[in-house]
Design a protein around this motif. Structure first.
Motif, PDB file in Angstrom:
ATOM      1  N   GLY A 164       0.788  -1.257  -0.024  1.00 34.10           N
ATOM      2  CA  GLY A 164       0.122  -0.161   0.131  1.00 34.10           C
ATOM      3  C   GLY A 164       0.788   1.188  -0.176  1.00 34.10           C
ATOM      4  N   LYS A 165       2.210   1.134  -0.062  1.00 32.27           N
ATOM      5  CA  LYS A 165       3.137   2.309  -0.056  1.00 32.27           C
ATOM      6  C   LYS A 165       3.544   2.679  -1.475  1.00 32.27           C
ATOM      7  CE  LYS A 165       4.053   1.393   4.850  1.00 32.27           C
ATOM      8  NZ  LYS A 165       5.176   1.318   5.764  1.00 32.27           N
ATOM      9  N   PRO A 166       3.976   3.863  -1.844  1.00 32.88           N
ATOM     10  CA  PRO A 166       4.771   4.015  -3.137  1.00 32.88           C
ATOM     11  C   PRO A 166       5.881   3.379  -3.119  1.00 32.88           C
ATOM     12  CG  PRO A 166       4.032   5.913  -2.203  1.00 32.88           C
ATOM     13  CD  PRO A 166       3.646   5.007  -1.218  1.00 32.88           C
ATOM     14  N   ALA A 167       6.220   2.436  -4.310  1.00 37.07           N
ATOM     15  CA  ALA A 167       7.265   1.480  -4.504  1.00 37.07           C
ATOM     16  C   ALA A 167       8.875   1.956  -4.472  1.00 37.07           C
ATOM     17  CB  ALA A 167       7.021   0.677  -5.774  1.00 37.07           C
ATOM     18  N   LEU A 168       8.992   2.929  -5.113  1.00 38.47           N
ATOM     19  CA  LEU A 168      10.083   3.449  -5.294  1.00 38.47           C
ATOM     20  C   LEU A 168      10.906   4.221  -4.032  1.00 38.47           C
ATOM     21  CD1 LEU A 168      12.578   4.360  -7.306  1.00 38.47           C
ATOM     22  CD2 LEU A 168      11.502   6.367  -7.758  1.00 38.47           C
ATOM     23  N   PRO A 169       9.954   4.756  -3.304  1.00 40.32           N
ATOM     24  CA  PRO A 169      10.911   5.324  -2.038  1.00 40.32           C
ATOM     25  C   PRO A 169      11.178   4.053  -1.085  1.00 40.32           C
ATOM     26  CG  PRO A 169       8.878   6.612  -2.565  1.00 40.32           C
ATOM     27  CD  PRO A 169       9.012   5.598  -3.431  1.00 40.32           C
ATOM     28  N   MET A 192      14.950   3.173   0.021  1.00 38.01           N
ATOM     29  CA  MET A 192      15.183   2.932   1.355  1.00 38.01           C
ATOM     30  C   MET A 192      16.227   1.637   1.660  1.00 38.01           C
ATOM     31  SD  MET A 192      12.785   2.347   4.810  1.00 38.01           S
ATOM     32  CE  MET A 192      12.308   0.715   4.315  1.00 38.01           C
ATOM     33  N   TYR A 193      15.639   0.597   0.819  1.00 34.14           N
ATOM     34  CA  TYR A 193      16.348  -0.849   1.059  1.00 34.14           C
ATOM     35  C   TYR A 193      17.852  -0.700   0.761  1.00 34.14           C
ATOM     36  CZ  TYR A 193      12.859  -3.495   3.437  1.00 34.14           C
ATOM     37  OH  TYR A 193      12.203  -4.103   4.457  1.00 34.14           O
ATOM     38  N   ILE A 194      17.853  -0.046  -0.605  1.00 35.00           N
ATOM     39  CA  ILE A 194      19.225  -0.018  -1.094  1.00 35.00           C
ATOM     40  C   ILE A 194      20.019   1.137  -0.658  1.00 35.00           C
ATOM     41  CG2 ILE A 194      18.266  -1.225  -3.389  1.00 35.00           C
ATOM     42  CD1 ILE A 194      18.377   1.575  -4.808  1.00 35.00           C
ATOM     43  N   GLY A 195      19.753   1.779  -0.032  1.00 33.31           N
ATOM     44  CA  GLY A 195      20.533   3.221   0.486  1.00 33.31           C
ATOM     45  C   GLY A 195      20.574   4.140  -0.394  1.00 33.31           C
ATOM     46  N   ALA A 196      20.718   5.466   0.006  1.00 34.70           N
ATOM     47  CA  ALA A 196      20.607   6.613  -0.724  1.00 34.70           C
ATOM     48  C   ALA A 196      21.819   6.702  -1.771  1.00 34.70           C
ATOM     49  CB  ALA A 196      20.632   7.938   0.311  1.00 34.70           C
ATOM     50  N   GLN A 197      23.011   6.283  -1.375  1.00 33.44           N
ATOM     51  CA  GLN A 197      24.027   6.527  -2.209  1.00 33.44           C
ATOM     52  C   GLN A 197      23.894   5.507  -3.572  1.00 33.44           C
ATOM     53  OE1 GLN A 197      26.394   8.786  -1.553  1.00 33.44           O
ATOM     54  NE2 GLN A 197      27.299   8.486  -3.666  1.00 33.44           N
ATOM     55  N   THR A 198      23.554   4.335  -3.380  1.00 39.23           N
ATOM     56  CA  THR A 198      23.258   3.243  -4.182  1.00 39.23           C
ATOM     57  C   THR A 198      21.911   3.992  -5.347  1.00 39.23           C
ATOM     58  OG1 THR A 198      23.787   1.539  -3.241  1.00 39.23           O
ATOM     59  CG2 THR A 198      22.439   0.910  -4.884  1.00 39.23           C
ATOM     60  N   ALA A 199      20.963   4.547  -4.624  1.00 36.71           N
ATOM     61  CA  ALA A 199      19.848   4.834  -5.303  1.00 36.71           C
ATOM     62  C   ALA A 199      20.270   6.260  -6.413  1.00 36.71           C
ATOM     63  CB  ALA A 199      18.777   5.521  -4.161  1.00 36.71           C
ATOM     64  N   LYS A 200      21.286   6.891  -5.964  1.00 37.04           N
ATOM     65  CA  LYS A 200      21.653   7.894  -7.005  1.00 37.04           C
ATOM     66  C   LYS A 200      21.990   7.318  -8.452  1.00 37.04           C
ATOM     67  CE  LYS A 200      23.590  11.052  -3.515  1.00 37.04           C
ATOM     68  NZ  LYS A 200      24.849  11.800  -2.837  1.00 37.04           N
ATOM     69  N   GLY A 201      22.668   6.049  -8.325  1.00 34.20           N
ATOM     70  CA  GLY A 201      22.710   5.241  -9.746  1.00 34.20           C
ATOM     71  C   GLY A 201      21.714   4.467 -10.322  1.00 34.20           C
ATOM     72  N   LEU A 202      20.428   4.715  -9.847  1.00 35.91           N
ATOM     73  CA  LEU A 202      19.287   3.978 -10.430  1.00 35.91           C
ATOM     74  C   LEU A 202      18.974   4.795 -11.816  1.00 35.91           C
ATOM     75  CD1 LEU A 202      16.966   3.838  -7.571  1.00 35.91           C
ATOM     76  CD2 LEU A 202      18.226   1.719  -8.649  1.00 35.91           C
ATOM     77  N   PRO A 203      18.530   3.725 -12.701  1.00 34.07           N
ATOM     78  CA  PRO A 203      18.329   2.570 -12.523  1.00 34.07           C
ATOM     79  C   PRO A 203      19.330   1.403 -12.917  1.00 34.07           C
ATOM     80  CG  PRO A 203      17.722   2.914 -14.840  1.00 34.07           C
ATOM     81  CD  PRO A 203      18.318   4.279 -14.142  1.00 34.07           C
ATOM     82  N   GLY A 204      20.710   1.950 -13.341  1.00 32.91           N
ATOM     83  CA  GLY A 204      21.600   0.958 -13.437  1.00 32.91           C
ATOM     84  C   GLY A 204      22.045   0.260 -12.461  1.00 32.91           C
ATOM     85  N   ILE A 257      12.890 -14.227 -10.486  1.00 29.02           N
ATOM     86  CA  ILE A 257      13.689 -12.914 -10.389  1.00 29.02           C
ATOM     87  C   ILE A 257      13.160 -11.902 -11.124  1.00 29.02           C
ATOM     88  CG2 ILE A 257      15.662 -11.810  -9.820  1.00 29.02           C
ATOM     89  CD1 ILE A 257      16.730 -14.323  -8.384  1.00 29.02           C
ATOM     90  N   ARG A 258      13.060 -10.681 -10.718  1.00 29.63           N
ATOM     91  CA  ARG A 258      12.881  -9.640 -11.968  1.00 29.63           C
ATOM     92  C   ARG A 258      14.041  -8.425 -11.794  1.00 29.63           C
ATOM     93  NH1 ARG A 258      11.033 -12.512 -14.413  1.00 29.63           N
ATOM     94  NH2 ARG A 258       8.740 -13.023 -14.971  1.00 29.63           N
ATOM     95  N   THR A 259      14.301  -8.233 -12.871  1.00 30.93           N
ATOM     96  CA  THR A 259      15.371  -7.185 -12.862  1.00 30.93           C
ATOM     97  C   THR A 259      14.960  -5.527 -13.056  1.00 30.93           C
ATOM     98  OG1 THR A 259      17.188  -8.622 -13.807  1.00 30.93           O
ATOM     99  CG2 THR A 259      17.396  -6.182 -14.109  1.00 30.93           C
ATOM    100  N   LEU A 260      15.388  -4.712 -12.234  1.00 31.22           N
ATOM    101  CA  LEU A 260      14.757  -3.464 -12.479  1.00 31.22           C
ATOM    102  C   LEU A 260      15.647  -2.797 -13.893  1.00 31.22           C
ATOM    103  CD1 LEU A 260      13.286  -1.077 -11.168  1.00 31.22           C
ATOM    104  CD2 LEU A 260      15.732  -0.125 -10.248  1.00 31.22           C
ATOM    105  N   LEU A 261      14.497  -2.224 -14.724  1.00 28.70           N
ATOM    106  CA  LEU A 261      14.888  -1.752 -15.994  1.00 28.70           C
ATOM    107  C   LEU A 261      14.664  -0.193 -15.812  1.00 28.70           C
ATOM    108  CD1 LEU A 261      13.414  -3.846 -18.868  1.00 28.70           C
ATOM    109  CD2 LEU A 261      15.669  -3.595 -17.895  1.00 28.70           C
ATOM    110  N   ALA A 262      13.941   0.527 -15.208  1.00 33.91           N
ATOM    111  CA  ALA A 262      13.694   1.879 -15.195  1.00 33.91           C
ATOM    112  C   ALA A 262      12.836   2.310 -13.974  1.00 33.91           C
ATOM    113  CB  ALA A 262      12.735   2.268 -16.209  1.00 33.91           C
TER     114      ALA A 262
END
Length: 383
Positions: free
Chosen positions: A215-220, A224-236, A256-261
């Motif tokens: 029930g919560k927005p998926a991206l935030p 949170m799980y991958i950490g702010a520093q890693t999140a800066k490099g998304l989606p790669g 398993i599902r890979t993040l594309l975007a």
């Protein structure tokens, strides 16, 4: 079954191929290489001259797999002469990603037969919904194993291309039906990813786009799980943190599902395959050693199904995400596969944007991400 292979490294050109083809009577030729290699002048005509009787198929990659290792910007050519197996090859050009299911249904109907034993499928990597494609094949073919994958374009995600005889184009889906009692076909799937964190329910999604978890927005939540520093490099950077879809009522990973975007406006995550509402997912991470062990698991699944002591071909399709995690040590997963399958097994394949194979110990062919899949083919001439 006779298998002969040719290889051009990144520094070699078509002129460096030997004057004589190693198997001019081949009836199937698999070609894997980078997008750049498929742009070389006269590639189609050179291949057709060397293999005049063959159906020539293949696709661009995010790295080429051979028994000698893993290469970039190489061209890998594998020629097969079936001695008793019958093949039928068909293809189509996609009109829209939304037509992935219908496209597969049309191809499957052309291949359908009581003698059909296995299907090889190679598709565009960016303009096809791999989940819908597999569902379309299964709707017509049932339990017939579908093996193969979605073309790659390195880590660029710009354009993928496919080859069908004298046509090189994007947007193609190519399918090969293999028929008869003499064919030996086995498949293996291995992962090596470890789920972490609590299970999350997908409460809102649209096919491969996840909008809400619990029930919560998926991206935030993902950030949170991958950490702010890693999140800066998304989606790669998301290649190192895929989703595990957990089997209903179990703790086991179904796929398993890979993040594309990502979409910062919608707070959504777009994956390489469908993630349905109501499914349970967990975040994943992996180490080099775990991923190599996963590739070994795929090879052992093959040897559990059939002997690999005779001449055979292993078509390995592994995920670009695994290559991203293992970097220059990615060759280790191929070395282990080669060791387990033995010297009689020729190896070819590629790093992909999605892998097609039955789930382990089932006949349920699905789109995988972040896996090493093996489609093993041989012939039993005495069957």
């Amino acid at each position: 079954m006779i298998v002969k292979q040719e290889s051009l490294t990144a520094k070699m050109t078509l002129k460096d191929l030997p004057a004589a083809s190693p198997l001019p009577t081949a009836n199937l030729v698999l070609v894997f290489g980078s997008v750049k290699r498929f742009g070389e002048s006269k590639l189609e005509s050179v291949l057709k001259t060397r293999y005049p009787a063959a159906q020539i198929i293949g696709c661009s990659t995010s790295g080429e797999i051979t028994a000698e290792g893993v290469f970039d910007d190489s061209l890998q050519i594998t020629a097969v002469l079936w001695e008793k197996t019958i093949q039928r090859v068909t293809h189509t050009k996609m009109t829209s990603m939304q037509n992935s299911y219908e496209t597969a249904v049309g191809l499957a109907r052309q291949l359908k037969s009581n003698e059909l034993k296995a299907v090889l499928v190679y598709s565009d990597g960016l303009n096809v919904n791999g989940s819908e494609l597999l569902e379309g094949f299964k709707s017509e073919l049932g339990d017939i194993p579908v093996m193969g994958g979605m073309a790659g374009d390195g880590f660029n995600f710009g354009q993928t291309v496919q080859i069908f005889n004298e046509t090189i184009s994007n947007g193609l889906v190519i399918a090969v039906g293999l028929y008869g009692k003499n064919l030996v076909a086995a498949t293996g799937v291995g992962r090596g990813w470890k789920p972490y964190g609590p299970p999350r329910k997908v409460t809102r999604s649209e096919k491969n786009v996840v909008l809400e978890l619990d029930g919560k927005p998926a991206l935030p939540l993902y950030n949170m799980y991958i950490g702010a520093q890693t999140a800066k490099g998304l989606p790669g950077s998301g290649l190192k943190f895929p989703f595990a879809i957990i089997e209903e009522g179990k703790k086991d990973i179904e796929k398993i599902r890979t993040l594309l975007a990502i979409d910062n406006t919608k707070n959504s995550l777009t994956f390489a395959g469908n993630v349905d509402e109501g499914e349970t997912v967990r975040f994943c991470q992996a180490t080099h050693d775990r991923l190599v062990e996963g590739a070994g698991d795929a090879a052992h699944l093959v040897t559990n199904q059939t002997s690999t002591s005779q001449t055979g071909l292993a078509i390995c399709v592994s995920c670009v995400g695994r290559k991203g995690v293992m970097a220059e040590l990615v060759v280790d997963e191929v070395k282990l596969v080669k060791q387990i399958l033995g010297s009689q097994t020729a190896i070819t394949g590629f790093y992909s944007y999605g892998e097609f194979a039955p789930r382990p110990d089932t006949s349920d062919s699905v789109l995988h991400n972040q896996t090493m899949t093996i489609g093993y083919l041989s012939e039993d001439l005495l069957a």
